[in-house]
Design a protein around this motif. Structure first.
Motif, PDB file in Angstrom:
ATOM      1  N   SER A  29      -6.644  44.094  72.362  1.00 55.19           N
ATOM      2  CA  SER A  29      -5.850  45.314  72.256  1.00 55.19           C
ATOM      3  C   SER A  29      -5.793  45.917  73.651  1.00 55.19           C
ATOM      4  O   SER A  29      -6.829  46.116  74.295  1.00 55.19           O
ATOM      5  N   PHE A  58      -4.524  49.221  75.446  1.00 53.34           N
ATOM      6  CA  PHE A  58      -4.137  50.572  75.038  1.00 53.34           C
ATOM      7  C   PHE A  58      -4.156  51.525  76.225  1.00 53.34           C
ATOM      8  O   PHE A  58      -5.172  51.667  76.906  1.00 53.34           O
ATOM      9  N   SER A 105      -0.179  59.885  77.212  1.00 57.66           N
ATOM     10  CA  SER A 105       1.042  60.046  76.417  1.00 57.66           C
ATOM     11  C   SER A 105       2.316  60.019  77.259  1.00 57.66           C
ATOM     12  O   SER A 105       3.407  60.157  76.708  1.00 57.66           O
ATOM     13  N   ALA A 161       3.201  53.719  79.091  1.00 60.56           N
ATOM     14  CA  ALA A 161       3.409  52.726  78.035  1.00 60.56           C
ATOM     15  C   ALA A 161       2.854  51.381  78.473  1.00 60.56           C
ATOM     16  O   ALA A 161       2.633  51.139  79.658  1.00 60.56           O
ATOM     17  N   VAL A 187       3.969  47.390  77.864  1.00 60.58           N
ATOM     18  CA  VAL A 187       5.045  46.538  77.356  1.00 60.58           C
ATOM     19  C   VAL A 187       4.840  45.100  77.807  1.00 60.58           C
ATOM     20  O   VAL A 187       4.162  44.837  78.795  1.00 60.58           O
ATOM     21  N   SER A 235       8.248  57.789  76.366  1.00 57.01           N
ATOM     22  CA  SER A 235       7.072  57.105  75.792  1.00 57.01           C
ATOM     23  C   SER A 235       7.188  56.968  74.274  1.00 57.01           C
ATOM     24  O   SER A 235       6.649  56.024  73.703  1.00 57.01           O
ATOM     25  N   LEU A 290       8.818  53.689  73.591  1.00 60.76           N
ATOM     26  CA  LEU A 290       8.041  52.516  73.970  1.00 60.76           C
ATOM     27  C   LEU A 290       6.778  52.466  73.119  1.00 60.76           C
ATOM     28  O   LEU A 290       6.769  52.958  72.009  1.00 60.76           O
ATOM     29  N   SER A 291       5.726  51.886  73.624  1.00 58.45           N
ATOM     30  CA  SER A 291       4.475  51.809  72.868  1.00 58.45           C
ATOM     31  C   SER A 291       3.300  52.058  73.792  1.00 58.45           C
ATOM     32  O   SER A 291       3.337  51.681  74.971  1.00 58.45           O
ATOM     33  N   SER A 292       2.271  52.666  73.267  1.00 54.53           N
ATOM     34  CA  SER A 292       1.071  52.901  74.065  1.00 54.53           C
ATOM     35  C   SER A 292       0.139  51.694  74.058  1.00 54.53           C
ATOM     36  O   SER A 292      -0.865  51.689  74.771  1.00 54.53           O
ATOM     37  N   SER A 293       0.474  50.661  73.252  1.00 57.88           N
ATOM     38  CA  SER A 293      -0.439  49.517  73.168  1.00 57.88           C
ATOM     39  C   SER A 293       0.284  48.227  72.801  1.00 57.88           C
ATOM     40  O   SER A 293       1.409  48.250  72.311  1.00 57.88           O
ATOM     41  N   GLU A 294      -0.425  47.140  73.052  1.00 58.51           N
ATOM     42  CA  GLU A 294      -0.011  45.802  72.630  1.00 58.51           C
ATOM     43  C   GLU A 294      -1.258  45.079  72.141  1.00 58.51           C
ATOM     44  O   GLU A 294      -2.343  45.290  72.680  1.00 58.51           O
ATOM     45  N   CYS A 295      -1.099  44.238  71.159  1.00 59.55           N
ATOM     46  CA  CYS A 295      -2.170  43.370  70.676  1.00 59.55           C
ATOM     47  C   CYS A 295      -1.716  41.932  70.905  1.00 59.55           C
ATOM     48  O   CYS A 295      -0.673  41.523  70.394  1.00 59.55           O
TER      49      CYS A 295
END
Length: 134
Positions: free
Chosen positions: A37, A39, A43, A46, A48, A89, A92-97
């Protein structure tokens, strides 16, 4: 099964900046197989995954600027004048797994992991890396 956590610290130099953090993440991976993860603890930033091609990265910035334009008076600007950064933001996303294989990120041929600064320059941006696996 092992769970490990590391922190990646970044300083950014521009209001909008895309930083390839793929190699920095790979250096911190200390499991052979599993998931990670990634993260961002902020805020107005991001995480990506996409291709690291200069034209595409410029197009990405242009697209975000066209979607969240200067033409409006945003309510949040009354607090700290960075509504555009927060709104971007949200898109977009604050995280990727992502998967880990053979001790590295298991990305596609053209994929890289990016930290996107939306409200810089900033010091001590923190990305939490949590790995689960063997």
């Amino acid at each position: 099964m092992t769970v490990k956590t590391h922190f990646l610290k970044l300083n950014t130099n521009k209001n909008f900046e895309i930083i390839d953090i793929t190699s920095s993440i790979n250096e911190l991976i200390d499991i052979e197989e599993g998931i990670i993860s990634i993260f961002s603890r902020h805020s107005t930033s991001a995480i990506v995954v996409n291709e690291n091609e200069s034209g595409l990265l410029k197009d990405f910035e242009l697209t975000l600027d066209n979607l969240i334009a200067d033409d409006f008076s945003y309510n949040h600007d009354r607090i700290d004048n960075n509504a555009k950064s927060h709104l971007k933001s949200f898109l977009l996303s604050s995280s990727e797994c992502l998967p880990i294989k053979n001790g590295n990120l298991d990305l596609g041929t053209w994929q890289s992991v990016f930290f996107v600064e939306l409200d810089g320059p900033r010091r001590n941006r923190t990305i939490t890396l949590t790995m689960v696996g063997e």
